[in-house]
Design a protein around this motif. Sequence first.
Motif, PDB file in Angstrom:
ATOM      1  N   GLN A 386       0.725  -1.115  -0.001  1.00 34.75           N
ATOM      2  CA  GLN A 386       0.064  -0.060   0.021  1.00 34.75           C
ATOM      3  C   GLN A 386       0.880   1.343   0.039  1.00 34.75           C
ATOM      4  O   GLN A 386       1.795   1.110   0.607  1.00 34.75           O
ATOM      5  N   PRO A 402      -8.781   7.936  -0.800  1.00 32.01           N
ATOM      6  CA  PRO A 402      -9.201   7.613   0.454  1.00 32.01           C
ATOM      7  C   PRO A 402      -8.659   6.142   0.808  1.00 32.01           C
ATOM      8  O   PRO A 402      -8.453   5.262   0.060  1.00 32.01           O
ATOM      9  N   ALA A 403      -8.373   6.056   2.253  1.00 29.45           N
ATOM     10  CA  ALA A 403      -7.729   4.811   2.875  1.00 29.45           C
ATOM     11  C   ALA A 403      -8.524   3.627   2.165  1.00 29.45           C
ATOM     12  O   ALA A 403      -7.888   2.450   1.918  1.00 29.45           O
ATOM     13  N   GLN A 404      -9.881   3.676   2.449  1.00 30.21           N
ATOM     14  CA  GLN A 404     -10.767   2.317   2.345  1.00 30.21           C
ATOM     15  C   GLN A 404     -10.622   2.095   0.841  1.00 30.21           C
ATOM     16  O   GLN A 404     -10.347   0.890   0.231  1.00 30.21           O
ATOM     17  N   GLN A 405     -10.315   2.884  -0.172  1.00 29.25           N
ATOM     18  CA  GLN A 405     -10.109   2.812  -1.610  1.00 29.25           C
ATOM     19  C   GLN A 405      -8.589   1.875  -1.668  1.00 29.25           C
ATOM     20  O   GLN A 405      -8.500   1.256  -2.710  1.00 29.25           O
ATOM     21  N   LYS A 407      -7.253   0.176   0.325  1.00 32.68           N
ATOM     22  CA  LYS A 407      -7.203  -1.211   0.985  1.00 32.68           C
ATOM     23  C   LYS A 407      -7.993  -2.011  -0.155  1.00 32.68           C
ATOM     24  O   LYS A 407      -7.612  -3.309  -0.415  1.00 32.68           O
ATOM     25  N   GLN A 408      -9.148  -1.375  -0.827  1.00 35.47           N
ATOM     26  CA  GLN A 408      -9.880  -2.384  -1.693  1.00 35.47           C
ATOM     27  C   GLN A 408      -8.826  -2.701  -2.981  1.00 35.47           C
ATOM     28  O   GLN A 408      -8.928  -3.840  -3.451  1.00 35.47           O
ATOM     29  N   LYS A 411      -6.379  -5.396  -1.840  1.00 28.42           N
ATOM     30  CA  LYS A 411      -7.075  -6.704  -1.656  1.00 28.42           C
ATOM     31  C   LYS A 411      -7.338  -7.430  -3.166  1.00 28.42           C
ATOM     32  O   LYS A 411      -7.279  -8.613  -3.375  1.00 28.42           O
TER      33      LYS A 411
END
Length: 546
Positions: A386, A402-405, A407-408, A411
């Motif tokens: 990351q 954005p951090a969530q993006q 991470k996605q 993944k």
Amino acid sequence: MPSADSSLIDDIEDIVNKNSGDSRQENKRHVVPKAKRINKQTKEESIQADSIIPGTQKIWLKTWGCSHNNSDSEYMAGQLASYGYKITDDSDSADLWLLNSCTVKNPAEDHFRNEIKKAREKQKKIVVAGCVPQGQPRTDYLQGLSVIGVQQIDRVTEVVEETLKGHSVRLYGQKKQEGRKAGGAPLGLPKIRKNPLIEIIAINTGCLNQCTYCKTKHARGELGSYPPEEIVDRAKQSFEEGVVEIWLTSEDLGAYGHDIGVTLPELLWKLVEVIPEGARMRLGMTNPPYILEHLEEMAKILQHPRVYSFLHVPVQSASDSVLMDMKREYCQADFRHVADFLKERVPGVTIATDVICGFPTETEEDFGETLKLVEEYRFPSLFINQFFPRPGTPAAKMPRIPAQQVKQRTKKISELFHTYRPYDHKMNEVQKVLVTEISHDQQYFVGHNKFYDQVLVPKNENLMGKMVTVQIVETGKHFLKGRLLSDKDVVRPDVPLPLKKGQVSGAPVLIQNEKNSNQHIVMVISLIAVLVAVIWRCYGLVLGAT
């Protein structure tokens, strides 16, 4: 400390008799012998002193990061042990913690910071090393700690000694040779290899790139290459001490020699000449721009029987626009050319690579290009990272995804990586494997075949450090499992027995030289004594005759 020369010290009997006449003999009848109680629980004699005696304390050393960092730690451990300090695996019993840091990712620095906090809570003396203090010397949590710079590891004993005395020492600096930055501390320093069978040799430090996300450049600086003869000499010494595998490491292997007028292939051919039969060499990481100019020679070197057909070439992104924003100095087509050329010329070659997910300017389309590249090449070894904004880098100032993006995306590419099994086609193959390590679960020994695939073999002590022939009986996502075909196929590389774990590299040679030197001195003194006796005898006979 008193001199070892006994002529400077009066004998105790002479002192007593000279000052006291016969009083000592008079008092002897009043002396009653007292039995000495032996404490059987005491295994080591502890030194009682009011001041710190250099070289008598225990040092615990912890390392984060790349193989270059690990090599630096081995050198620091070797120098400390040579000076008399004990390198211990028990952090609680240690008098001082030496923490060698990595600045590539936030989590590595977080672990480093937490270890410092733990050391302070345990009231341990602390010396910090590596890329974090070198690149961020004014960081709050480093204040008051002793620091040793990445090019100053040859002075680690001084820093440790002063720290144990209660002083805070900061030793930075850059080594230069004829006005140019040098590779760093000399490669001939003593070291304690973490694995006595593997020698890690840093061939250069620093790099030529200016990647916008990279903090390592702040610590390791511009390119500084070691002379080929110094590297070759280190390799020779390693093999003489039982090493069967050498790893070449640096921040960018391909950039080697640009600063001293030497090319990487020129160095590698010199090294190939000194690798014993049965031993092997593993090449480290190289960025695409600097390997492009040497592809023909690199293909020949990777085919050599004593060189692993393995190369680590980071791509980071398959989007040209992202690569431009990263200042990687190559495009997707350059990476593909390197990979395709080597795959064509070196059948079965392993190309390992890295990708960064969530660089600030990466769009979904950019990320899709990276997915396509991974799906097409199906890299057996893929390091997925990351994006982490490192302080002081240009990328840290860019607006973040954005951090969530992030991470996605991480993944998604990880799931793609796990959809294929890179080793299934090697089932039932017969392979030669050099065994050098123990598996993480301690159940197997680990060897590597010509393509540096990880091969698990039975945990038989006779196999360690040997070249063995196995048949592949099981394949996994990250490993192969081999069955030993015959005890006759177990061959020791043409090197002596390795040093014992914890033994200092170079120490046996030094001790032997010192022993030979002492024997030479004794012989000379004896001859002089005999000569003097003969002359004195002749002189006596002449006097008697007259």
